[in-house]
Design a protein around this motif. Structure first.
Motif, short mmCIF file in Angstrom:
data_model
loop_
_atom_site.label_atom_id
_atom_site.label_comp_id
_atom_site.label_asym_id
_atom_site.label_seq_id
_atom_site.Cartn_x
_atom_site.Cartn_y
_atom_site.Cartn_z
N VAL A 30 0.83 -1.20 0.00
CA VAL A 30 0.00 0.00 0.00
C VAL A 30 0.87 1.25 0.00
CG1 VAL A 30 -1.59 1.35 1.43
CG2 VAL A 30 -2.05 -1.06 0.98
N GLU B 295 2.04 1.91 -3.49
CA GLU B 295 1.01 2.46 -4.37
C GLU B 295 0.75 3.93 -4.05
OE1 GLU B 295 -1.54 2.54 -7.54
OE2 GLU B 295 -0.09 0.99 -6.95
N VAL C 288 -5.43 -1.07 6.16
CA VAL C 288 -4.78 -2.19 5.47
C VAL C 288 -4.94 -3.41 6.37
CG1 VAL C 288 -2.68 -2.99 4.36
CG2 VAL C 288 -3.12 -0.54 4.53
N GLN D 121 -10.81 0.44 2.72
CA GLN D 121 -10.31 -0.80 3.32
C GLN D 121 -9.71 -1.68 2.23
OE1 GLN D 121 -11.52 -4.46 6.33
NE2 GLN D 121 -13.09 -3.05 5.65
N VAL D 122 -8.47 -2.10 2.45
CA VAL D 122 -7.79 -3.03 1.55
C VAL D 122 -7.66 -4.35 2.30
CG1 VAL D 122 -5.68 -3.48 0.24
CG2 VAL D 122 -6.52 -1.14 0.46
N ASP D 123 -8.30 -5.40 1.82
CA ASP D 123 -8.26 -6.69 2.51
C ASP D 123 -8.37 -7.83 1.51
OD1 ASP D 123 -10.93 -6.76 1.72
OD2 ASP D 123 -11.70 -6.26 3.70
N SER E 97 -11.52 -8.62 -0.71
CA SER E 97 -11.77 -7.82 -1.92
C SER E 97 -11.15 -8.44 -3.17
CB SER E 97 -11.21 -6.40 -1.73
OG SER E 97 -11.78 -5.79 -0.59
N ALA F 80 -1.73 -5.93 -3.07
CA ALA F 80 -2.09 -4.76 -2.26
C ALA F 80 -2.18 -3.52 -3.13
CB ALA F 80 -1.06 -4.57 -1.15
N ARG F 81 -1.25 -3.36 -4.03
CA ARG F 81 -1.25 -2.19 -4.91
C ARG F 81 -2.50 -2.19 -5.80
NH1 ARG F 81 4.56 -0.50 -7.24
NH2 ARG F 81 3.19 1.25 -7.73
N LEU G 97 -5.37 -3.77 -5.31
CA LEU G 97 -6.60 -3.61 -4.53
C LEU G 97 -6.84 -2.16 -4.16
CD1 LEU G 97 -6.42 -6.73 -2.16
CD2 LEU G 97 -8.00 -6.38 -4.07
N LEU G 98 -5.78 -1.44 -3.76
CA LEU G 98 -5.94 -0.04 -3.44
C LEU G 98 -6.28 0.77 -4.68
CD1 LEU G 98 -5.80 2.31 -1.46
CD2 LEU G 98 -3.33 2.44 -1.88
N ASN H 36 -9.90 0.20 -5.62
CA ASN H 36 -10.92 0.39 -4.58
C ASN H 36 -11.82 1.57 -4.95
OD1 ASN H 36 -11.81 1.87 -1.94
ND2 ASN H 36 -11.31 -0.21 -1.29
#
Length: 465
Positions: free
Chosen positions: A91, A94, A345, A411-413, A416, A447-448, A450-451, A454
């Motif tokens: 994250v 990103e 995160v 929220q990044v999880d 998702s 993670a990158r 998903l963010l 989002n």
């Protein structure tokens, strides 16, 4: 290729042990050394100034801003070992690469982050970034994420020199971890070094084992202990934040006597009104307990995931204790801020449960894991609800007819992740301090993505661009 069973501990690489025998010996060592240690090491110093301590209550939790700007961005890194540390790192990458124009210049969204609240595995990433800034993108993967820290610490148990120290002094397996973190990850950094940095405010959260309440490594909590905050090692705070009970001994802090805390009038009023809110009353009782220097002479600190595995609770507690967003934001240039962003995160997993496939009685370890996971999930859910609802209320309270405050909860999880096979794979990554390099790379890139994808994050980017 390096012998897989060879100890990688930098100072003690002399022992080779077969895996099966090593596992047995580890268990024997843990139980034997745990029972024979004479005392735990205490490494916090008393305050030296004789002046009354003011402003301690406002410093119990992170201030809502350290950087200036028109956005208030608050990051929260969950627990989950190297898995959580890696997810948080992705994250940060990103945010570094997300740019927008302002005042004729292109800025990184990462530079707008005001604070990071972290717990357990996530604290490695937050503390490293707080100490070293952009250097994290150069060497953090080598120093921590792709380094088998778990094997390093386990092999340290087999060094006979460590056995004698463990049997006769306060050097235990937690001290072994602290020694490694301090020398090879955080390079002797203290909270004075963290405060001197130009980056966001970093709050490392743990658990006061006796109270079963959150304990944060902040100036305010150290004021309660009449202890010097600046000289305390970052490695010791991170070790406490990730000290899973039984696997690691608690980090012990001495609760010193001899300093005078000035109690502000607003805190006295909040204490009187505490009976109207059970959560607030419990928080005040926990804070006041540190004034009992006789009965609470030593404070035992363990993994923060026990009381707040999302790192979110500090934000809610601060505003609740200070009586609302007005006092919590005092000192901020509110006239400039028109966006409040909470970015969580969350590396929590939902692994497959083998007991659902069999009629037999599940093993004891499986039962204990299921019970702790259920309690953790319920507490996490409450934290999410409180902060989500609170965020809207805080934004509304800070809005004026001329300036409407916008709020964003991002929220990044793992839930998702659309690809079910990939989601299942990530949900079955163990909570440990060892990950294969390819899993680290996959977690960072996921993670990158998903963010970046989002919807709430896209709304934020569209608005600032």
């Amino acid at each position: 290729m390096e012998n897989e069973n060879r100890c990688p501990y930098p100072d003690d690489c002399s022992i080779v042990c077969p895996p099966a025998l090593r596992t047995i010996l580890i268990m024997l060592l843990l139980f034997t050394l745990n029972g024979c240690a004479f005392y735990s090491r205490v490494d916090n110093e008393p305050v030296v100034s004789g002046e009354p301590i003011e402003g301690w209550a406002e410093k119990l939790d992170m201030p809502l801003s350290k950087n200036s700007g028109d956005m208030l961005i608050l990051l929260n890194f969950s627990g989950g070992g190297t898995r959580a540390a890696t997810f948080a790192y992705g994250v940060l990458k990103e945010l570094r690469d997300t740019r927008y124009g302002r005042g004729g210049r292109t800025r990184r969204l990462l530079d707008e982050v005001d604070s990071i609240s972290s717990v357990s595995g996530g604290s490695f990433t937050s503390a490293y970034y707080g100490l070293f800034g952009d250097r994290i993108f150069e060497d953090f993967e080598k120093v921590f994420l792709k380094n088998n820290i778990q094997k390093i610490l386990i092999n340290g148990l087999f060094n006979p020199l460590n056995w004698w120290k463990m049997l006769t002094t306060g050097f235990d397996r937690t001290e072994l971890a602290i020694d490694y973190y301090n020398n090879y990850i955080f390079k002797g950094g203290t909270f004075a070094d963290l405060k001197a940095g130009s980056g966001p405010y970093i709050q490392i959260n743990a658990t006061d084992l006796s109270l079963g309440r959150r304990f944060s490594f902040t100036q305010g909590y150290f004021d309660l202990l009449c202890s010097d905050y600046d000289s305390f090692p970052i490695a010791r705070a991170v070790a406490a934040s990730s000290a899973v009970p039984v696997a690691f001994a608690p980090v012990v802090l001495e609760n010193y006597d001899g300093c005078e805390l000035q109690v502000p009038d607003w805190y006295i009023d909040i204490r009187k009104d505490g009976g109207k809110d059970i959560r607030l009353a419990e928080m005040i009782a926990a804070i006041d307990s540190y004034s009992d220097k006789k009965e609470r002479k030593y404070i035992h600190i363990v993994d923060g995931g026990i009381t707040d595995n999302l790192g979110l609770r500090a934000l809610y507690d601060r505003i609740a204790l200070l009586g609302g967003s007005d006092r919590a934001t005092r000192g901020l240039e509110i006239g400039r801020i028109d966006k409040v962003v909470v970015l969580l995160v969350n590396a929590q997993t939902k692994p497959e449960n083998p007991m659902d496939l069999l009629a037999e009685e599940p093993p004891v370890a499986e039962v204990l894991n299921a019970v702790s996971d259920a309690q953790l999930q319920r507490y996490n859910t409450e934290s999410l609800i409180l902060v989500k609802n609170g965020l809207k209320e805080w934004a509304a309270a800070l809005s004026t007819p001329e300036r409407q405050m916008q709020s964003y909860f991002i929220q990044v999880d793992f839930e998702s992740i659309h690809d079910s096979k990939k989601r299942q794979l990530f949900n079955n990554i163990a909570t440990s301090f060892a990950l294969p390099g390819d899993e680290v790379d996959s977690l960072v890139e996921t993670a990158r993505q998903l963010l970046r994808n989002n919807p709430e994050f896209r709304r934020l980017i569209d608005n600032i661009r």
